[in-house]
Design a protein around this motif. Structure first.
Motif, PDB file in Angstrom:
ATOM      1  N   ALA A   4       0.832  -1.199   0.000  1.00  0.00           N
ATOM      2  CA  ALA A   4       0.000   0.000   0.000  1.00  0.00           C
ATOM      3  C   ALA A   4       0.870   1.254   0.000  1.00  0.00           C
ATOM      4  O   ALA A   4       1.975   1.245   0.564  1.00  0.00           O
ATOM      5  N   PHE A   5       0.357   2.288  -0.628  1.00  0.00           N
ATOM      6  CA  PHE A   5       1.129   3.523  -0.770  1.00  0.00           C
ATOM      7  C   PHE A   5       1.547   4.107   0.582  1.00  0.00           C
ATOM      8  O   PHE A   5       2.708   4.451   0.801  1.00  0.00           O
ATOM      9  N   HIS A   6       0.572   4.176   1.532  1.00  0.00           N
ATOM     10  CA  HIS A   6       0.897   4.800   2.824  1.00  0.00           C
ATOM     11  C   HIS A   6       1.905   3.970   3.615  1.00  0.00           C
ATOM     12  O   HIS A   6       2.683   4.477   4.400  1.00  0.00           O
ATOM     13  N   LEU A   7       1.930   2.643   3.354  1.00  0.00           N
ATOM     14  CA  LEU A   7       2.911   1.790   4.036  1.00  0.00           C
ATOM     15  C   LEU A   7       4.316   2.094   3.512  1.00  0.00           C
ATOM     16  O   LEU A   7       5.297   2.131   4.256  1.00  0.00           O
ATOM     17  N   ARG A   8       4.393   2.360   2.189  1.00  0.00           N
ATOM     18  CA  ARG A   8       5.694   2.715   1.606  1.00  0.00           C
ATOM     19  C   ARG A   8       6.227   4.011   2.207  1.00  0.00           C
ATOM     20  O   ARG A   8       7.412   4.148   2.486  1.00  0.00           O
TER      21      ARG A   8
END
Lengths: 130, 236
Positions: A4-8
């Motif tokens: 997921a983008f926010h995890l990156r």
């Protein structure tokens, strides 16, 4: 595997702040460069595995492990190596500390001897020469 | 050496104010050809002052370093001041100076280290069963590793030649050093032997080995003894 983008963003932030903290600690002479390298390596590993988790999947398949188990195994091995390195460093410091204590003790004793010699020497030469 | 004497008696001492004066006095009386050095291993009582008052040289470690490091301080002192031999004597009065001649005599025959033993003959020593078992185990380990018999390898009553001092100057075990030191000697091509001596019951203090630390002592010494033969040689 998609991340997921926010995890990156989170992973990137963790790595960047680790690098930042290491930099500051080295700059303030509170951390030796040789240990700094170790932590930079850790940050780099988190970064690599964070962005390309498929690498972990390769390792997992190789050892037929669950993803999470692989992750813990990698982290555990890293910490294991780190603690081993620390105990080696402590052993060396321990040896040096004791050697210093011995030196100080013997220097003090010879200093006392010198002081006594000087006093008696001065007593003998009450009248200045020349 | 400033005093022109050949032998240095090294007495490691930690809080032995009850016995140290008497021990130094006895040593000076029986061994007029030796200087006495008390290594005060961070005592919190008057051990150092009392020893100095009896005419001993005193080196005071800044904090408690352990018996091995205290002894090594003595070895370093001995070589730095030109002594040719050293005698190790406990500060609690259990090693009678009148027996020291036996140890130093064997040194003259070319041995590098001589252990004063309670067990070669029946010298009236009895210890607890556990202690005797431990000593027997170490004795057996030394025999297995070096092929030499020492029946009382934990005895701290010993004489050393300058060759042994040179080795111990570079490396000496930190804690519980007696057994390991013998293996270290053998590893570096030096020799050791044993003579029977009679010992006194200790006049004060306690054994440095309590019941609780006994297990740690056995394991630590066993490990050290087993690893020593594989260590790098100190003497070329």
């Amino acid at each position: 595997m998609k991340i997921a983008f926010h995890l990156r963003i989170l992973i990137g932030a963790i790595c960047l702040s680790t690098v930042g903290i290491i930099f500051v600690l080295i700059r303030q002479n509170r951390l030796k460069e040789k240990y700094g390298v170790l932590w930079l390596f850790a940050a780099f590993s988190i970064f690599v595995f964070g962005l390309w988790p498929d690498l972990l999947t390769v390792v997992s398949k190789l050892f037929r492990l669950h993803h999470l188990t692989t992750l813990f195994m990698v982290a555990f091995l890293f910490l294991f190596g780190l603690v081993l390195k620390f105990t080696v460093a402590i052993s060396q410091l321990y040896d040096r500390n004791l050697a210093l204590a011995q030196e100080v003790a013997m220097l003090k004793e010879s200093l006392k001897g010198l002081a006594v010699k000087m006093e008696t020497g001065l007593d003998q030469k009450e009248e200045p020469v020349g | 050496m400033e005093t022109g004497k050949d032998t240095l008696v090294i007495v490691p001492a930690l809080n032995e104010e009850e016995t140290i004066a008497q021990v130094v006095r006895n040593l000076n009386a029986h061994l007029p050809d030796a200087d006495v050095l008390v290594v005060d291993d961070g005592s919190t009582d008057k051990t150092g002052d009392l020893a100095r008052a009896e005419g001993a040289k005193v080196v005071t470690l800044p904090f408690n370093c352990g018996i091995g490091t205290a002894m090594q301080t003595g070895f370093k002192y001995a070589l730095d001041h030109g002594y040719r031999a050293a005698l190790q004597v406990d500060a609690d009065g259990q090693h009678p100076p009148r027996e020291a001649g036996k140890l130093l005599g064997r040194l003259g025959e070319g041995w590098h280290l001589v252990v004063g033993s309670r067990f070669v003959e029946d010298t009236g020593y009895r210890g607890s069963a556990l202690r005797r078992f431990g000593i027997g185990l170490f004795s057996w380990m030394i025999y297995a590793l070096t092929g030499k018999r020492v029946y009382d390898p934990t005895s701290g009553f010993r004489a050393m030649s300058s060759e042994a001092l040179e080795l111990f100057y570079m490396r000496y075990p930190h804690d519980y050093p007696e057994v390991e030191a013998l293996i270290l000697l053998d590893r570096n091509g030096l020799t050791f032997t044993e003579v029977p001596v009679s010992m006194e019951p200790r006049k004060g203090g306690r054994s440095s080995i309590s019941v609780l630390s006994g297990a740690y002592y056995m394991i630590k010494v066993s490990l050290a003894v087993l690893v020593t033969p594989f260590k790098k040689k100190e003497l070329k």
